[in-house]
Write a protein that holds these residues in place. Structure first.
Motif, mmCIF file in Angstrom:
data_model
loop_
_atom_site.group_PDB
_atom_site.id
_atom_site.type_symbol
_atom_site.label_atom_id
_atom_site.label_comp_id
_atom_site.label_asym_id
_atom_site.label_seq_id
_atom_site.Cartn_x
_atom_site.Cartn_y
_atom_site.Cartn_z
ATOM 1 N N VAL A 35 0.846 -1.198 0.000
ATOM 2 C CA VAL A 35 0.000 0.000 0.000
ATOM 3 C C VAL A 35 0.879 1.246 0.000
ATOM 4 O O VAL A 35 0.643 2.183 -0.760
ATOM 5 C CB VAL A 35 -0.983 0.000 1.194
ATOM 6 N N TYR A 36 1.918 1.249 0.832
ATOM 7 C CA TYR A 36 2.829 2.392 0.877
ATOM 8 C C TYR A 36 3.493 2.616 -0.484
ATOM 9 O O TYR A 36 3.536 3.742 -0.987
ATOM 10 C CB TYR A 36 3.880 2.193 1.967
ATOM 11 N N TYR A 37 3.981 1.557 -1.090
ATOM 12 C CA TYR A 37 4.594 1.677 -2.414
ATOM 13 C C TYR A 37 3.591 2.170 -3.450
ATOM 14 O O TYR A 37 3.928 2.970 -4.331
ATOM 15 C CB TYR A 37 5.201 0.354 -2.869
ATOM 16 N N SER A 38 2.358 1.693 -3.356
ATOM 17 C CA SER A 38 1.308 2.150 -4.281
ATOM 18 C C SER A 38 1.051 3.638 -4.097
ATOM 19 O O SER A 38 0.872 4.374 -5.070
ATOM 20 C CB SER A 38 0.014 1.366 -4.053
ATOM 21 N N ILE A 103 6.865 13.593 -1.400
ATOM 22 C CA ILE A 103 6.042 12.458 -1.835
ATOM 23 C C ILE A 103 6.015 11.383 -0.751
ATOM 24 O O ILE A 103 4.955 10.823 -0.441
ATOM 25 C CB ILE A 103 6.560 11.899 -3.175
ATOM 26 N N LYS A 104 7.168 11.116 -0.157
ATOM 27 C CA LYS A 104 7.220 10.126 0.928
ATOM 28 C C LYS A 104 6.331 10.547 2.088
ATOM 29 O O LYS A 104 5.625 9.719 2.678
ATOM 30 C CB LYS A 104 8.661 9.935 1.402
ATOM 31 N N ASN A 105 6.354 11.830 2.433
ATOM 32 C CA ASN A 105 5.522 12.322 3.532
ATOM 33 C C ASN A 105 4.032 12.199 3.220
ATOM 34 O O ASN A 105 3.249 11.809 4.083
ATOM 35 C CB ASN A 105 5.885 13.763 3.886
ATOM 36 N N GLN A 106 3.650 12.543 1.985
ATOM 37 C CA GLN A 106 2.250 12.392 1.584
ATOM 38 C C GLN A 106 1.812 10.931 1.709
ATOM 39 O O GLN A 106 0.723 10.643 2.223
ATOM 40 C CB GLN A 106 2.049 12.850 0.136
ATOM 41 N N ALA A 107 2.653 10.031 1.227
ATOM 42 C CA ALA A 107 2.332 8.605 1.265
ATOM 43 C C ALA A 107 2.230 8.108 2.705
ATOM 44 O O ALA A 107 1.311 7.350 3.043
ATOM 45 C CB ALA A 107 3.370 7.805 0.485
ATOM 46 N N LYS A 108 3.149 8.540 3.563
ATOM 47 C CA LYS A 108 3.118 8.125 4.970
ATOM 48 C C LYS A 108 1.868 8.643 5.679
ATOM 49 O O LYS A 108 1.247 7.927 6.468
ATOM 50 C CB LYS A 108 4.371 8.590 5.698
ATOM 51 N N GLU A 109 1.494 9.883 5.395
ATOM 52 C CA GLU A 109 0.295 10.448 6.012
ATOM 53 C C GLU A 109 -0.953 9.677 5.593
ATOM 54 O O GLU A 109 -1.802 9.356 6.417
ATOM 55 C CB GLU A 109 0.158 11.928 5.641
ATOM 56 N N LYS A 110 -1.056 9.371 4.320
ATOM 57 C CA LYS A 110 -2.217 8.630 3.831
ATOM 58 C C LYS A 110 -2.209 7.203 4.378
ATOM 59 O O LYS A 110 -3.265 6.656 4.721
ATOM 60 C CB LYS A 110 -2.248 8.629 2.293
ATOM 61 N N THR A 112 -1.122 6.267 7.214
ATOM 62 C CA THR A 112 -1.585 6.355 8.598
ATOM 63 C C THR A 112 -3.107 6.434 8.650
ATOM 64 O O THR A 112 -3.725 5.839 9.524
ATOM 65 C CB THR A 112 -0.952 7.569 9.307
ATOM 66 N N THR A 113 -3.715 7.125 7.698
ATOM 67 C CA THR A 113 -5.182 7.198 7.700
ATOM 68 C C THR A 113 -5.797 5.848 7.340
ATOM 69 O O THR A 113 -6.909 5.556 7.770
ATOM 70 C CB THR A 113 -5.717 8.284 6.747
ATOM 71 N N PHE A 115 -4.167 2.636 7.858
ATOM 72 C CA PHE A 115 -3.795 1.607 8.827
ATOM 73 C C PHE A 115 -3.773 2.089 10.265
ATOM 74 O O PHE A 115 -3.646 1.282 11.180
ATOM 75 C CB PHE A 115 -2.426 1.015 8.472
ATOM 76 N N GLY A 116 -3.798 3.394 10.475
ATOM 77 C CA GLY A 116 -3.732 3.924 11.833
ATOM 78 C C GLY A 116 -2.297 4.225 12.232
ATOM 79 O O GLY A 116 -1.354 4.057 11.459
ATOM 80 N N GLU A 117 -2.113 4.640 13.447
ATOM 81 C CA GLU A 117 -0.822 5.088 13.966
ATOM 82 C C GLU A 117 0.208 3.962 14.137
ATOM 83 O O GLU A 117 1.359 4.229 14.364
ATOM 84 C CB GLU A 117 -0.998 5.806 15.303
ATOM 85 N N THR A 118 -0.195 2.717 14.032
ATOM 86 C CA THR A 118 0.741 1.610 14.240
ATOM 87 C C THR A 118 1.672 1.390 13.059
ATOM 88 O O THR A 118 2.595 0.611 13.136
ATOM 89 C CB THR A 118 -0.014 0.292 14.520
ATOM 90 N N SER A 119 1.435 2.110 11.982
ATOM 91 C CA SER A 119 2.255 1.950 10.783
ATOM 92 C C SER A 119 3.710 2.309 11.042
ATOM 93 O O SER A 119 4.018 3.330 11.628
ATOM 94 C CB SER A 119 1.691 2.851 9.681
ATOM 95 N N ASP A 120 4.633 1.432 10.602
ATOM 96 C CA ASP A 120 6.057 1.758 10.740
ATOM 97 C C ASP A 120 6.747 1.966 9.399
ATOM 98 O O ASP A 120 7.923 1.853 9.304
ATOM 99 C CB ASP A 120 6.852 0.722 11.540
ATOM 100 N N SER A 121 6.019 2.266 8.356
ATOM 101 C CA SER A 121 6.627 2.478 7.038
ATOM 102 C C SER A 121 7.371 3.786 7.003
ATOM 103 O O SER A 121 7.025 4.733 7.624
ATOM 104 C CB SER A 121 5.561 2.483 5.957
#
Length: 121
Positions: A35-38, A103-110, A112-113, A115-121
Motif C-alpha cells: 500500500v505504501y509503495y502504491s 512524496i514520501k511524507n504524503q504517502a506516509k500520512e495517507k 496512517t489514515t 492503517f492507523g498510527e501503528t504503521s512503521d513504514s
C-alpha cells in the motif's frame, strides 16, 4: 469546459476512484508495504516534475493493480495479490529517483489514515 478536457477529467476521476477503492478494499490483505509503495507511485504520478516516461511506468503498474484481470486473480488466497505487489515494487524501483521527501511524507500520512498510527513504514 471543452469536450477534450471534460473527457480527460472524467478519465482521471475514474482512475483515482478505482485506485482508492482498491486500496481500501484490499489494503489489509495486500499489506502495508505494498500500500505504501502504491501510494508512493500515486503521488509521484501527480508530481509535475516527473517525466512522462516515468509516469507511464507508474500508470501501467497502478492500472495492473486496479483492474481485476491479471495473471493471478486477486480472489485466490495468498498468491492472488502477490503479482500485484511484485508489479508495484518493480515500478517503485524504476522511478525511485523521482520520489522525493514530499512524496514520501504524503504517502506516509495517507498510510496512517488507512492503517492507523501503528504503521512503521
Amino acid at each position: 469546459m471543452k469536450k477534450d478536457s471534460w473527457i480527460k477529467h472524467k478519465e482521471d476521476q475514474a482512475t483515482d476512484e478505482q485506485f482508492w477503492d482498491k486500496l481500501m478494499k484490499f489494503g489489509k490483505r495486500i499489506g502495508e508495504k505494498t500500500v505504501y509503495y502504491s501510494l508512493l507511485l500515486y503521488y509521484t504520478a501527480k508530481s509535475p516534475s516527473v517525466p512522462k516516461s516515468s509516469k507511464m511506468i507508474i500508470v501501467g503498474a497502478l492500472s495492473y493493480l486496479i483492474f481485476p484481470v491479471d495473471v493471478i486473480p486477486d480472489f485466490i488466497p495468498v498468491v492472488g495479490l502477490a503479482d500485484d505487489s511484485a508489479v508495484i515494487a518493480a515500478a517503485v524501483y524504476k522511478v525511485f529517483s523521482h520520489i522525493d521527501d514530499s512524496i514520501k511524507n504524503q504517502a506516509k500520512e495517507k498510510l496512517t489514515t488507512i492503517f492507523g498510527e501503528t504503521s512503521d513504514s
